[in-house]
Design an enzyme around this catalytic site. Structure first.
Site, PDB file in Angstrom:
ATOM      1  N   ILE A  66      10.280  -6.327 -22.177  1.00  0.00           N
ATOM      2  CA  ILE A  66      10.178  -5.185 -23.084  1.00  0.00           C
ATOM      3  C   ILE A  66      11.231  -5.334 -24.179  1.00  0.00           C
ATOM      4  O   ILE A  66      12.378  -5.703 -23.913  1.00  0.00           O
ATOM      5  CB  ILE A  66      10.421  -3.861 -22.326  1.00  0.00           C
ATOM      6  CG1 ILE A  66       9.234  -3.546 -21.416  1.00  0.00           C
ATOM      7  CG2 ILE A  66      10.675  -2.712 -23.282  1.00  0.00           C
ATOM      8  CD1 ILE A  66       7.936  -3.269 -22.153  1.00  0.00           C
ATOM      9  N   ARG A 104      -4.718   0.894   0.307  1.00  0.00           N
ATOM     10  CA  ARG A 104      -4.412  -0.536   0.319  1.00  0.00           C
ATOM     11  C   ARG A 104      -4.516  -1.171  -1.063  1.00  0.00           C
ATOM     12  O   ARG A 104      -5.493  -0.978  -1.778  1.00  0.00           O
ATOM     13  CB  ARG A 104      -5.377  -1.261   1.276  1.00  0.00           C
ATOM     14  CG  ARG A 104      -5.069  -2.746   1.441  1.00  0.00           C
ATOM     15  CD  ARG A 104      -6.066  -3.410   2.355  1.00  0.00           C
ATOM     16  NE  ARG A 104      -5.772  -4.840   2.524  1.00  0.00           N
ATOM     17  CZ  ARG A 104      -6.659  -5.734   2.936  1.00  0.00           C
ATOM     18  NH1 ARG A 104      -7.892  -5.365   3.236  1.00  0.00           N
ATOM     19  NH2 ARG A 104      -6.308  -7.002   3.058  1.00  0.00           N
ATOM     20  N   CYS A 163       0.827  -1.187   0.000  1.00  0.00           N
ATOM     21  CA  CYS A 163       0.000   0.000   0.000  1.00  0.00           C
ATOM     22  C   CYS A 163       0.866   1.242   0.000  1.00  0.00           C
ATOM     23  O   CYS A 163       2.072   1.180  -0.188  1.00  0.00           O
ATOM     24  CB  CYS A 163      -0.912   0.005   1.224  1.00  0.00           C
ATOM     25  SG  CYS A 163      -0.015   0.041   2.788  1.00  0.00           S
ATOM     26  N   SER A 165      10.936  -8.900  -9.467  1.00  0.00           N
ATOM     27  CA  SER A 165      12.045  -8.317 -10.204  1.00  0.00           C
ATOM     28  C   SER A 165      13.331  -8.936  -9.665  1.00  0.00           C
ATOM     29  O   SER A 165      13.317  -9.548  -8.596  1.00  0.00           O
ATOM     30  CB  SER A 165      12.056  -6.794 -10.019  1.00  0.00           C
ATOM     31  OG  SER A 165      13.078  -6.200 -10.770  1.00  0.00           O
ATOM     32  N   ASP A 179      -0.583 -10.127   7.330  1.00  0.00           N
ATOM     33  CA  ASP A 179       0.721  -9.911   7.951  1.00  0.00           C
ATOM     34  C   ASP A 179       0.722  -8.629   8.786  1.00  0.00           C
ATOM     35  O   ASP A 179       1.549  -8.470   9.684  1.00  0.00           O
ATOM     36  CB  ASP A 179       1.834  -9.883   6.904  1.00  0.00           C
ATOM     37  CG  ASP A 179       1.569  -8.925   5.755  1.00  0.00           C
ATOM     38  OD1 ASP A 179       0.445  -8.412   5.639  1.00  0.00           O
ATOM     39  OD2 ASP A 179       2.490  -8.705   4.947  1.00  0.00           O
ATOM     40  N   ASN A 187       3.311  -0.504   5.039  1.00  0.00           N
ATOM     41  CA  ASN A 187       3.457  -0.680   3.594  1.00  0.00           C
ATOM     42  C   ASN A 187       4.463  -1.784   3.359  1.00  0.00           C
ATOM     43  O   ASN A 187       5.596  -1.690   3.833  1.00  0.00           O
ATOM     44  CB  ASN A 187       3.938   0.632   2.954  1.00  0.00           C
ATOM     45  CG  ASN A 187       4.356   0.456   1.499  1.00  0.00           C
ATOM     46  OD1 ASN A 187       3.832  -0.399   0.795  1.00  0.00           O
ATOM     47  ND2 ASN A 187       5.299   1.269   1.054  1.00  0.00           N
ATOM     48  N   GLY A 188       4.072  -2.828   2.632  1.00  0.00           N
ATOM     49  CA  GLY A 188       5.021  -3.883   2.313  1.00  0.00           C
ATOM     50  C   GLY A 188       4.451  -5.264   2.502  1.00  0.00           C
ATOM     51  O   GLY A 188       3.231  -5.468   2.504  1.00  0.00           O
ATOM     52  N   GLU A 189       5.332  -6.224   2.657  1.00  0.00           N
ATOM     53  CA  GLU A 189       4.959  -7.627   2.893  1.00  0.00           C
ATOM     54  C   GLU A 189       5.943  -8.268   3.859  1.00  0.00           C
ATOM     55  O   GLU A 189       7.159  -8.060   3.740  1.00  0.00           O
ATOM     56  CB  GLU A 189       4.976  -8.432   1.585  1.00  0.00           C
ATOM     57  CG  GLU A 189       4.085  -7.919   0.477  1.00  0.00           C
ATOM     58  CD  GLU A 189       2.605  -8.149   0.709  1.00  0.00           C
ATOM     59  OE1 GLU A 189       2.249  -8.789   1.731  1.00  0.00           O
ATOM     60  OE2 GLU A 189       1.801  -7.678  -0.116  1.00  0.00           O
ATOM     61  N   ILE A 201      -3.263  -7.834  -1.259  1.00  0.00           N
ATOM     62  CA  ILE A 201      -2.444  -8.946  -1.751  1.00  0.00           C
ATOM     63  C   ILE A 201      -2.578 -10.158  -0.840  1.00  0.00           C
ATOM     64  O   ILE A 201      -2.722 -11.292  -1.298  1.00  0.00           O
ATOM     65  CB  ILE A 201      -0.959  -8.531  -1.855  1.00  0.00           C
ATOM     66  CG1 ILE A 201      -0.793  -7.336  -2.802  1.00  0.00           C
ATOM     67  CG2 ILE A 201      -0.095  -9.698  -2.304  1.00  0.00           C
ATOM     68  CD1 ILE A 201      -1.158  -7.598  -4.233  1.00  0.00           C
TER      69      ILE A 201
END
Length: 634
Positions: free
Chosen positions: A294, A52, A2, A367, A101, A76-78, A55
């Protein structure tokens, strides 16, 4: 995942509507839900806001701000290992009303306090307000995957995931810091903790702030330091033992990043880093992973065919998009909105577009950033060592001194070579300081400090960065590992991670960085240098692992940077952008540059003289940013 925003206002003047504006400025980071709360404290009014992107635990039970007893949290995050921490807390007597979480962080902090951060495997930035202690904790993950900005001035502390939120508060003063502007011109990004604005900072990775509401005192604590692992004795293990352990850590880390209640895909360039992620995750999976690439019609920049071969070999569900200058032009004017601090990495355009492609198919994309910094992939490491340690010390001193008396513009033949004056000055500085660390600092600069001084109208102080003071490395640490430790705290966090976070979040896509699991760097930091670069082969140990999954002949090719063909586009479709934004009229609006040198630079570039496009790109990006965020400032 988020965006978070809010304030601690000791003047008690901030309204709920301002909090909502600050929070909703981050709607792209969290389009699924929102939470806003004003809390009255004896010393300050408190605003906590969150947008939010659902996920994990898609229900309303994961909504923030979240409260437990005397604690309030926005996050914010995981936290990828939240289930194991949750089980530990349940055994300790805690109960849970959600499967998120977020609740694990909140109740973990209740039990263990600040030490809970040591249990987390993940990416995070969180704010915890403790009403019993009248204390606030602001914390950021070890590598700095998730951003956190804060502004502290006139008895108010503002914070947000992105700078654009701070603009929504009437107390935020948009004063450009020319010292930070100089850093931006040099590196194309602004190193932490500095930002483009005065009184505004990035919370450094692996740090937390404590704000006492009673005294207004702020303290900063580092809870983890990559240098501690580089300072440890080099591990005495065989090459095979090292390969086996690294592979085990990669598998664990990559699998953790697949934890989600929504579809997950990954960016695939065809290089070793992204191929390692795709190969390890696709093995033993029956469902096809979605991969995204890409491509360009300009062959010199195009990795797409190689990525397609890798995808075909691994059997992924592969998607590619060949972008043109028209596609780039479409995203060009969106860049100041996406990157709301001046940011001129030369791959911002393809990163934004590959994120757009992925967002049409998945909600999470992996990534492979960090592979070059952890496993020694960049040629700048080799160059920095070669320029210093391969040249006798006394000769470096001699060359550095002699070069200071010679104007490179007066050297026949060489003065007509590409970017010669800048490269000359860099080598002079390198040989004056005579260390690989200094060499990497100067190699990393697109514009030297001396050139920045010419371009800027106002004098500036030289801010210290992690290039000079990143950490205390012992004398026993070899040169390569010193360079890796510095790069981990500079280019990785303030360039690569910024690039991917803003690009993915701009389209409501969660970007995850599996190669930045702290367990990987803690182990690899202790490996001998010859397992990272051997016989001029960079990323040696990672390549041995990848070759177990993908034939070497598919992988063996020169390393290509993930950049757009800006040099082609600028002289064609985007030429008018340079002429417009670097004109005398537009430079006067900014009022920060010496117009003559800047206009000469752009003219020389467009006339085909041997001028690096990155210098032009840096100043152009700043002009675009200034028009978006400062032109109409009071």
């Amino acid at each position: 995942m988020c965006g978070i925003a809010g304030f601690f206002d000791f003047n008690k003047n901030t309204s709920a509507s301002v909090l909502q504006k600050m929070t909703d400025a981050l709607i792209h980071r969290g389009p699924n839900d929102a939470g806003y709360e004003i809390i009255d404290n004896p010393y300050a009014s408190i605003g906590l806001g969150q947008r939010r992107l659902s996920i994990i635990d898609l229900s309303a039970n994961g909504r923030q701000p979240m409260h437990f007893e005397n604690l309030s949290l926005i996050f914010n995050g995981e936290i990828y290992n939240y289930n194991s921490i949750r089980e530990e807390l349940i055994k300790a007597g805690y109960s849970f009303h959600s499967t998120s979480d977020t609740e694990v962080i909140l109740k973990g902090y209740h039990k263990w306090g600040d030490a809970v951060v040591n249990k987390f495997i993940g990416m995070f930035a969180y704010i915890i307000y403790d009403s019993a202690k009248n204390e606030v904790t602001i914390c950021r993950d070890r590598a700095g995957v998730k951003p956190l900005y804060y502004y502290w001035n006139n008895n108010i502390l503002l914070f947000a995931s992105e700078l654009k939120s701070l603009h929504q508060h009437p107390s935020f003063q948009k004063e450009v810091d020319v010292n930070s502007l100089s850093l931006f011109l040099q590196y194309s990004y602004i190193p932490a903790p500095h930002t483009i604005f005065k009184n505004t900072f990035k919370l450094k990775p692996a740090h937390y702030l404590k704000l006492s509401l009673a005294t207004k005192n702020i303290t900063e604590t580092r809870y983890w330091d990559v240098c501690n692992y580089y300072n440890k004795p080099t591990l005495d293990i065989s090459e095979q033992e090292a390969i086996d352990e690294v592979e085990k850590l990669l598998i664990s880390s990559y699998e953790y990043r697949m934890v989600a209640d929504v579809p997950v895909g990954l960016f695939l360039s065809g290089g070793y880093d992204s191929t390692s992620v795709a190969a390890i995750l696709q093995k033993n999976r029956t469902e096809k992973l979605k991969t995204f690439t890409i491509g360009y019609k300009e062959a010199a920049f195009n990795e797409a065919p190689e990525a397609k071969k890798i995808a075909a070999y691994l059997g992924t569900d592969h998607h590619e998009w060949y972008i043109t200058a028209a596609d780039a032009a479409d995203v060009f004017h969106k860049l100041p909105e996406i990157y709301d601090e001046p940011f001129a990495d030369n791959s911002v355009v393809p990163t934004a577009l590959v994120s757009k492609l992925a967002s049409q198919h998945v909600k999470v994309s992996l990534s492979a950033d960090g592979g070059d910094e952890v496993f020694a992939g960049y040629n700048k490491f080799n160059q920095s060592i070669r320029y210093t340690e391969s040249v006798p010390y006394f000769m470096q001193s001699l060359f550095g001194n002699v070069m200071s008396y010679i104007n490179p513009e007066h050297i026949p033949y060489f003065n007509r070579q590409y970017n010669f004056a800048t490269r000359y000055k860099k080598m002079q500085n390198i040989w004056k300081e005579k260390t690989p660390a200094a060499a990497m600092k100067y190699i990393s600069q697109y514009i030297t400090e001396e050139e920045a001084d010419v371009f800027l109208k106002h004098k500036y102080e030289g801010y210290k960065t992690n290039f000079e003071s990143g950490c205390k490395l012992s004398g026993d640490v070899n040169s390569l590992n010193k360079l890796l430790a510095i790069d981990y705290q500079t280019f990785l966090v303030d360039n690569n991670l910024v690039k991917v976070d803003r690009a993915t979040m701009s389209v409501g896509l969660e970007g995850r960085e599996p190669m930045l699991d702290h367990r990987i760097i803690e182990f690899v930091a202790q490996l001998p240098a010859h397992l990272k670069i051997r016989n001029h082969t960079n990323k040696y140990i990672l390549k041995q692992i990848v070759h177990k999954y993908v034939p070497k002949e598919l992988m063996d090719r020169p390393k290509m940077p993930f950049i757009a063909p800006l040099t082609v586009w600028f002289k064609d479709e985007l030429k008018e952008k340079i002429n417009y934004y670097l004109s005398e009229e537009k430079l006067n609006e900014t009022g920060l540059f010496n117009n003559g040198p800047v206009m000469k630079l752009s003219k020389d570039y467009l006339q085909g003289k041997r001028v690096t496009y990155q210098k032009v790109w840096n100043i152009l990006v700043f002009q675009l940013w200034y028009e978006k965020w400062c032109k109409n400032a009071a």
